[in-house]
Design an enzyme around this catalytic site. Sequence first.
Site, PDB file in Angstrom:
ATOM      1  N   ARG A  60       1.121  -1.411   0.079  1.00 51.14           N
ATOM      2  CA  ARG A  60      -0.370   0.002  -0.511  1.00 51.14           C
ATOM      3  C   ARG A  60       1.015   1.003   0.269  1.00 51.14           C
ATOM      4  O   ARG A  60       0.534   1.979  -0.618  1.00 51.14           O
ATOM      5  CB  ARG A  60      -0.486  -0.135   1.306  1.00 51.14           C
ATOM      6  CG  ARG A  60      -2.010   0.939   1.540  1.00 51.14           C
ATOM      7  CD  ARG A  60      -1.997   1.346   2.904  1.00 51.14           C
ATOM      8  NE  ARG A  60      -3.807   0.239   3.250  1.00 51.14           N
ATOM      9  CZ  ARG A  60      -3.588  -0.117   4.472  1.00 51.14           C
ATOM     10  NH1 ARG A  60      -2.231   0.411   5.142  1.00 51.14           N
ATOM     11  NH2 ARG A  60      -4.526  -0.764   4.834  1.00 51.14           N
ATOM     12  N   TYR A  61       2.136   1.182   0.794  1.00 54.87           N
ATOM     13  CA  TYR A  61       2.917   2.803   0.554  1.00 54.87           C
ATOM     14  C   TYR A  61       4.206   1.939   0.440  1.00 54.87           C
ATOM     15  O   TYR A  61       4.008   0.869  -0.693  1.00 54.87           O
ATOM     16  CB  TYR A  61       3.442   2.540   1.784  1.00 54.87           C
ATOM     17  CG  TYR A  61       2.140   3.062   3.587  1.00 54.87           C
ATOM     18  CD1 TYR A  61       1.565   4.535   3.187  1.00 54.87           C
ATOM     19  CD2 TYR A  61       1.795   1.448   4.171  1.00 54.87           C
ATOM     20  CE1 TYR A  61       0.663   4.588   4.140  1.00 54.87           C
ATOM     21  CE2 TYR A  61       0.595   2.252   4.322  1.00 54.87           C
ATOM     22  CZ  TYR A  61       0.277   3.061   5.148  1.00 54.87           C
ATOM     23  OH  TYR A  61      -0.325   3.522   6.427  1.00 54.87           O
ATOM     24  N   ARG A  65       7.518  -0.189   1.484  1.00 58.72           N
ATOM     25  CA  ARG A  65       7.392  -0.673   2.662  1.00 58.72           C
ATOM     26  C   ARG A  65       6.245  -1.910   2.115  1.00 58.72           C
ATOM     27  O   ARG A  65       5.414  -1.371   1.523  1.00 58.72           O
ATOM     28  CB  ARG A  65       6.708  -0.658   4.123  1.00 58.72           C
ATOM     29  CG  ARG A  65       5.999   0.834   4.015  1.00 58.72           C
ATOM     30  CD  ARG A  65       6.639   1.202   5.421  1.00 58.72           C
ATOM     31  NE  ARG A  65       5.028   2.209   5.954  1.00 58.72           N
ATOM     32  CZ  ARG A  65       5.544   3.586   5.061  1.00 58.72           C
ATOM     33  NH1 ARG A  65       6.499   4.108   4.104  1.00 58.72           N
ATOM     34  NH2 ARG A  65       4.248   4.656   6.024  1.00 58.72           N
ATOM     35  N   CYS A 118      -3.966 -17.327  14.943  1.00 61.26           N
ATOM     36  CA  CYS A 118      -4.189 -16.182  16.398  1.00 61.26           C
ATOM     37  C   CYS A 118      -3.686 -16.981  17.163  1.00 61.26           C
ATOM     38  O   CYS A 118      -4.607 -18.286  17.001  1.00 61.26           O
ATOM     39  CB  CYS A 118      -4.417 -14.986  16.555  1.00 61.26           C
ATOM     40  SG  CYS A 118      -3.953 -14.199  14.641  1.00 61.26           S
ATOM     41  N   CYS A 157      -9.194 -11.832  18.173  1.00 63.58           N
ATOM     42  CA  CYS A 157      -9.704 -10.413  19.240  1.00 63.58           C
ATOM     43  C   CYS A 157     -11.016  -9.913  18.635  1.00 63.58           C
ATOM     44  O   CYS A 157     -10.978 -10.271  16.907  1.00 63.58           O
ATOM     45  CB  CYS A 157      -8.847  -9.102  18.990  1.00 63.58           C
ATOM     46  SG  CYS A 157      -7.104  -9.721  19.248  1.00 63.58           S
ATOM     47  N   CYS A 194     -11.263  -7.971  15.333  1.00 64.78           N
ATOM     48  CA  CYS A 194      -9.847  -7.890  14.388  1.00 64.78           C
ATOM     49  C   CYS A 194     -10.414  -7.043  13.050  1.00 64.78           C
ATOM     50  O   CYS A 194     -11.309  -8.238  12.291  1.00 64.78           O
ATOM     51  CB  CYS A 194      -9.528  -8.825  13.718  1.00 64.78           C
ATOM     52  SG  CYS A 194      -7.959  -9.387  13.434  1.00 64.78           S
ATOM     53  N   ARG A 246      -8.796  -7.970  10.633  1.00 69.01           N
ATOM     54  CA  ARG A 246      -7.864  -8.976   9.399  1.00 69.01           C
ATOM     55  C   ARG A 246      -9.448 -10.113   9.895  1.00 69.01           C
ATOM     56  O   ARG A 246      -9.321 -11.219   9.488  1.00 69.01           O
ATOM     57  CB  ARG A 246      -6.793  -9.759   9.170  1.00 69.01           C
ATOM     58  CG  ARG A 246      -6.549  -8.264   8.442  1.00 69.01           C
ATOM     59  CD  ARG A 246      -4.920  -8.789   8.358  1.00 69.01           C
ATOM     60  NE  ARG A 246      -4.461  -7.798   8.190  1.00 69.01           N
ATOM     61  CZ  ARG A 246      -2.813  -7.330   8.837  1.00 69.01           C
ATOM     62  NH1 ARG A 246      -2.788  -8.146   9.655  1.00 69.01           N
ATOM     63  NH2 ARG A 246      -2.929  -6.232   9.007  1.00 69.01           N
ATOM     64  N   ASP A 281     -11.664   0.294  13.285  1.00 71.24           N
ATOM     65  CA  ASP A 281     -11.333   0.256  12.046  1.00 71.24           C
ATOM     66  C   ASP A 281     -12.629  -0.343  11.594  1.00 71.24           C
ATOM     67  O   ASP A 281     -13.362  -0.740  12.874  1.00 71.24           O
ATOM     68  CB  ASP A 281     -10.779  -1.267  11.586  1.00 71.24           C
ATOM     69  CG  ASP A 281      -9.172  -0.440  11.270  1.00 71.24           C
ATOM     70  OD1 ASP A 281      -9.017   1.015  11.164  1.00 71.24           O
ATOM     71  OD2 ASP A 281      -8.505  -1.264  11.059  1.00 71.24           O
ATOM     72  N   ASP A 309      -6.842   4.464  10.676  1.00 72.68           N
ATOM     73  CA  ASP A 309      -6.837   3.783   9.621  1.00 72.68           C
ATOM     74  C   ASP A 309      -7.702   4.258   7.946  1.00 72.68           C
ATOM     75  O   ASP A 309      -8.457   3.259   7.711  1.00 72.68           O
ATOM     76  CB  ASP A 309      -6.567   2.350   9.432  1.00 72.68           C
ATOM     77  CG  ASP A 309      -4.997   1.871   8.551  1.00 72.68           C
ATOM     78  OD1 ASP A 309      -5.111   2.163   6.767  1.00 72.68           O
ATOM     79  OD2 ASP A 309      -4.889   0.793   9.340  1.00 72.68           O
ATOM     80  N   LYS A 349      -2.664   4.911   7.142  1.00 69.56           N
ATOM     81  CA  LYS A 349      -2.913   5.816   8.624  1.00 69.56           C
ATOM     82  C   LYS A 349      -2.397   7.496   8.150  1.00 69.56           C
ATOM     83  O   LYS A 349      -1.383   8.189   7.798  1.00 69.56           O
ATOM     84  CB  LYS A 349      -1.587   5.253   9.428  1.00 69.56           C
ATOM     85  CG  LYS A 349      -1.712   3.477   9.408  1.00 69.56           C
ATOM     86  CD  LYS A 349      -0.797   2.868  10.504  1.00 69.56           C
ATOM     87  CE  LYS A 349      -0.714   1.456  10.714  1.00 69.56           C
ATOM     88  NZ  LYS A 349      -0.578   0.660   9.295  1.00 69.56           N
TER      89      LYS A 349
HETATM   90  S1  SF4 Z   1      -6.433  -8.241  16.298  1.00 65.63           S
HETATM   91 FE1  SF4 Z   1      -6.489  -9.829  14.077  1.00 65.63          FE
HETATM   92  S2  SF4 Z   1      -4.801 -10.642  13.501  1.00 65.63           S
HETATM   93 FE2  SF4 Z   1      -4.101  -9.274  15.334  1.00 65.63          FE
HETATM   94  S3  SF4 Z   1      -4.485 -11.020  17.204  1.00 65.63           S
HETATM   95 FE3  SF4 Z   1      -5.906 -10.329  17.426  1.00 65.63          FE
HETATM   96  S4  SF4 Z   1      -7.016 -11.292  15.668  1.00 65.63           S
HETATM   97 FE4  SF4 Z   1      -5.227 -12.045  15.513  1.00 65.63          FE
END
Ligand code: SF4
Length: 410
Positions: free
Chosen positions: A136-137, A140, A149, A153, A156, A158, A317, A354, A361
């Site tokens: 995207r940038y 990098r 994971c 979370c 998340c 993603r 997000d 973001d 960002k």
């Molecule tokens: S934010 Fe998403 S990618 Fe990061 S640890 Fe939590 S669940 Fe996994």
Amino acid sequence: MKDDISQSNDKEPPGRRLQLLKEFHSAGRGFWHDVSNSDWNDWHWQLKHRITTPEQLQRLMPSLTPEEFAGAKLANTKLALAITPYFFNLIDPADENCPIRRQVIPRVEETHTASWEMSDPCGEDSHSPVPGLVHRYPDRVLFLVTDRCAAYCRYCTRSRLVSNATGYDFHPEFDKQIEYIAQHPEIRDVLLSGGDPLLLSDDKLESLLSRLRAIPHVEFLRIGSRIPTFLPQRITPELCAMLRKFHPLFVSIHSNHPRELTTEVREAVGRLADAGIPLGNQSVLLKHVNDDVTVMKALVQKLLMCRVKPYYLYQCDLITGSAHLRVSVSKGLEIMEQLRGHTTGYAVPQYVIDAPGGGGKVPINPQYVLCRNAGRVLIRNYEGKIFEYPEAEDGTPLCKPKEIKEPELI
Ligand code: SF4
């Protein structure tokens, strides 16, 4: 742990509450008191014994609310439920709004989708030249190494791909990802993320890092990981000895509440720091988790005590089903206002949004520059005092620096 939880409520005077939140405690053993030390401290044991079903959750926590139980039942259609025994012990079962609980226990509100929410809020898929690589940038890339994971979370970004609950076809091909980087000399910085890169075995991670290090234009490697807070047992001396071979290598950890910074986490990140790895922390601003100045101040000060620099504070997000965790930007700015100047500069993270859809960002700051013209800049300090800073293009200021009293300003 329990004492800390009960004493650090928001009825305490702010100074006392700050001190209580900054105390380090062990997560303890909780329900797993009869497990041997060697098992408990083995990261594979922790992964194998994660809580992954609504029934397990209810058995361990009879105080589970109907909203949580319904959320846990539906979780595997959106983002899997998984909590390590270690992290589970940080939850206060008596508090429905426990800041740890809100981060990892699903709620039925996750199935509510607002019209502005998206499955890929940062537009990563549209900036992906090969599977598992986001460019995207200009200089990098984000290198996604896995969709797994240690725990998940609930906010998340993603969640479309991690845990593979939605059937997203995520198959990173390291050969193709590495080939793309090798063919693009403008890429000087590679960030390994996922999912969590530290879930790879030491050997697999070493092989990947070696291949990236062998590319002459890659100057700098980074790993983004929630493992130090979800599974500090993974930060073994062997892992640290391997990682230190790839300097300059930075690690960004992820913590949102000071209670996540236990004695176990302090020791784990201490091992990374002793291996010469600079450490930063990324937090997400979350409702009833860290949308409180005292909590945020305790978090950032405690991070410094762990040798971790608070790096980013993200506005949550617009991920689908996250409205119940989102806080207004005004609240974020209010918190930043109470950090800058009120605590060590190193402790102040950059608050960012973001930009939805893939804009990258964008730093968000309280307004400190009040006005600017050819001859001067009017600035405001953390106490609200206003100052004039002279500037002129040829270096000759048109006025003298001074503090301005409000009547004069008007
Ligand atoms: S934010 Fe998403 S990618 Fe990061 S640890 Fe939590 S669940 Fe996994």
